[in-house]
Design a protein around this motif. Sequence first.
Motif, PDB file in Angstrom:
ATOM      1  N   ALA A 166       0.828  -1.207   0.000  1.00 33.12           N
ATOM      2  CA  ALA A 166       0.000   0.000   0.000  1.00 33.12           C
ATOM      3  C   ALA A 166       0.862   1.256   0.000  1.00 33.12           C
ATOM      4  O   ALA A 166       0.538   2.250  -0.667  1.00 33.12           O
ATOM      5  CB  ALA A 166      -0.935  -0.014   1.207  1.00 33.12           C
ATOM      6  N   ARG A 167       1.964   1.233   0.737  1.00 31.68           N
ATOM      7  CA  ARG A 167       2.882   2.372   0.751  1.00 31.68           C
ATOM      8  C   ARG A 167       3.490   2.602  -0.632  1.00 31.68           C
ATOM      9  O   ARG A 167       3.643   3.743  -1.085  1.00 31.68           O
ATOM     10  CB  ARG A 167       4.007   2.151   1.766  1.00 31.68           C
ATOM     11  CG  ARG A 167       3.590   2.282   3.220  1.00 31.68           C
ATOM     12  CD  ARG A 167       4.760   1.971   4.169  1.00 31.68           C
ATOM     13  NE  ARG A 167       5.956   2.684   3.807  1.00 31.68           N
ATOM     14  CZ  ARG A 167       7.090   2.112   3.340  1.00 31.68           C
ATOM     15  NH1 ARG A 167       7.149   0.788   3.209  1.00 31.68           N
ATOM     16  NH2 ARG A 167       8.134   2.831   3.045  1.00 31.68           N
ATOM     17  N   ALA A 168       3.844   1.521  -1.307  1.00 31.91           N
ATOM     18  CA  ALA A 168       4.415   1.638  -2.644  1.00 31.91           C
ATOM     19  C   ALA A 168       3.405   2.236  -3.615  1.00 31.91           C
ATOM     20  O   ALA A 168       3.752   3.060  -4.470  1.00 31.91           O
ATOM     21  CB  ALA A 168       4.883   0.264  -3.139  1.00 31.91           C
ATOM     22  N   VAL A 169       2.149   1.817  -3.489  1.00 35.89           N
ATOM     23  CA  VAL A 169       1.102   2.367  -4.347  1.00 35.89           C
ATOM     24  C   VAL A 169       0.966   3.869  -4.113  1.00 35.89           C
ATOM     25  O   VAL A 169       0.869   4.660  -5.064  1.00 35.89           O
ATOM     26  CB  VAL A 169      -0.243   1.665  -4.097  1.00 35.89           C
ATOM     27  CG1 VAL A 169      -1.384   2.407  -4.802  1.00 35.89           C
ATOM     28  CG2 VAL A 169      -0.186   0.217  -4.573  1.00 35.89           C
ATOM     29  N   ALA A 170       0.947   4.273  -2.852  1.00 33.96           N
ATOM     30  CA  ALA A 170       0.819   5.701  -2.541  1.00 33.96           C
ATOM     31  C   ALA A 170       1.983   6.489  -3.128  1.00 33.96           C
ATOM     32  O   ALA A 170       1.788   7.595  -3.667  1.00 33.96           O
ATOM     33  CB  ALA A 170       0.750   5.899  -1.024  1.00 33.96           C
ATOM     34  N   ARG A 171       3.188   5.932  -3.065  1.00 38.67           N
ATOM     35  CA  ARG A 171       4.342   6.610  -3.651  1.00 38.67           C
ATOM     36  C   ARG A 171       4.195   6.701  -5.175  1.00 38.67           C
ATOM     37  O   ARG A 171       4.516   7.730  -5.781  1.00 38.67           O
ATOM     38  CB  ARG A 171       5.631   5.861  -3.305  1.00 38.67           C
ATOM     39  CG  ARG A 171       5.991   5.857  -1.824  1.00 38.67           C
ATOM     40  CD  ARG A 171       6.558   7.191  -1.367  1.00 38.67           C
ATOM     41  NE  ARG A 171       6.933   7.172   0.037  1.00 38.67           N
ATOM     42  CZ  ARG A 171       8.137   6.877   0.496  1.00 38.67           C
ATOM     43  NH1 ARG A 171       9.104   6.555  -0.352  1.00 38.67           N
ATOM     44  NH2 ARG A 171       8.395   6.893   1.794  1.00 38.67           N
ATOM     45  N   ALA A 172       3.723   5.619  -5.791  1.00 38.66           N
ATOM     46  CA  ALA A 172       3.592   5.595  -7.249  1.00 38.66           C
ATOM     47  C   ALA A 172       2.510   6.560  -7.731  1.00 38.66           C
ATOM     48  O   ALA A 172       2.644   7.173  -8.797  1.00 38.66           O
ATOM     49  CB  ALA A 172       3.278   4.172  -7.721  1.00 38.66           C
ATOM     50  N   VAL A 173       1.448   6.710  -6.966  1.00 41.19           N
ATOM     51  CA  VAL A 173       0.369   7.619  -7.352  1.00 41.19           C
ATOM     52  C   VAL A 173       0.839   9.068  -7.320  1.00 41.19           C
ATOM     53  O   VAL A 173       0.485   9.875  -8.190  1.00 41.19           O
ATOM     54  CB  VAL A 173      -0.849   7.430  -6.418  1.00 41.19           C
ATOM     55  CG1 VAL A 173      -1.848   8.575  -6.593  1.00 41.19           C
ATOM     56  CG2 VAL A 173      -1.532   6.101  -6.698  1.00 41.19           C
ATOM     57  N   THR A 174       1.635   9.406  -6.332  1.00 42.35           N
ATOM     58  CA  THR A 174       1.989  10.810  -6.098  1.00 42.35           C
ATOM     59  C   THR A 174       3.362  11.211  -6.629  1.00 42.35           C
ATOM     60  O   THR A 174       3.692  12.398  -6.634  1.00 42.35           O
ATOM     61  CB  THR A 174       1.938  11.115  -4.588  1.00 42.35           C
ATOM     62  OG1 THR A 174       2.831  10.237  -3.885  1.00 42.35           O
ATOM     63  CG2 THR A 174       0.531  10.908  -4.049  1.00 42.35           C
TER      64      THR A 174
END
Length: 303
Positions: free
Chosen positions: A204-212
């Motif tokens: 989930a942290r990786a997804v948040a980084r990839a989105v932003t």
Amino acid sequence: MRILVLGHTGYLGAHVTGRLAVLPGVRVLGGGRSAAADVFVDLAFDSVGRLAEKLASAAPDAVVNCAGATGGDPVTLAEVNARGPAVLCAALARARPTARLVHLGSAAEYGPGTDRVFVPESAAACPVTVYGATKLAGTVTVSASGLDAVVLRVGNPVGAGAPASGLPGRVAALLREAGTGPDAVLRLGDLSAYRDFVDVRDVARAVARAVTAPGPLPPVLNVGGGEAVLVRDLVHRLADIAGFRGRVEEQGAGSARSEQVFWQCSDISAAAEVLGWRPAYSLDRSLAALWSAGVHQEGDRPS
């Protein structure tokens, strides 16, 4: 920022939604087939035109595709894992061409690894299962779409809510059934394979980084624990956490995939360089979270 999460009620999707929801200035929209979905989406059946209308109405700045089938017949796997991303990319190109797409792929796309060799994103993809092949089809579609898109190739996620369709969740369910008596027996197949396990919260942290993250991003980034773990070791560590006092018996062969993929571990250095992301949770913390939360029996496909 408006972020649409497809498959928001699934194992990965629920964790991703929770992580994104606490970001400042973000509104998360849930996409799926449940009554609670903000946007009703079924990637296995929606047409490109109909999905484009829904995307235009929702007006997301980013879309995270956590929807996927991990089991079932080949037709279902192809509908959800291969057709779904294709329809999504076509609809995004028509309705929201500047939106960022973060698509969750799978390390199963790589297929057999070489002992002690960490697999980079440039490695050839040679999946040995229908699941891996259909996930690879989705990755190819997203990577070739021309959109502002990135595929996160996720290792074996473990943590709270892990479904019984995967090894950690299945072992947790069997441990609960077996109890903690000294005569309890946990019977499993061969556990000699090595796998790369990653905490679902780290995913989930990786997804948040990839989105932003500012773009453009590489087409594919590995998201794993960065360590090859002997499956037998994972089982015994989870048994210890559960207070299991019986014995573990390995009877016969393991799964068909274990026989064909003895070793698998992803090189996660690119995600560290591009996203500033590294795993934050140890395997023991992941297993403790899994045991404490119980076993979620549903898969990742939105319901």
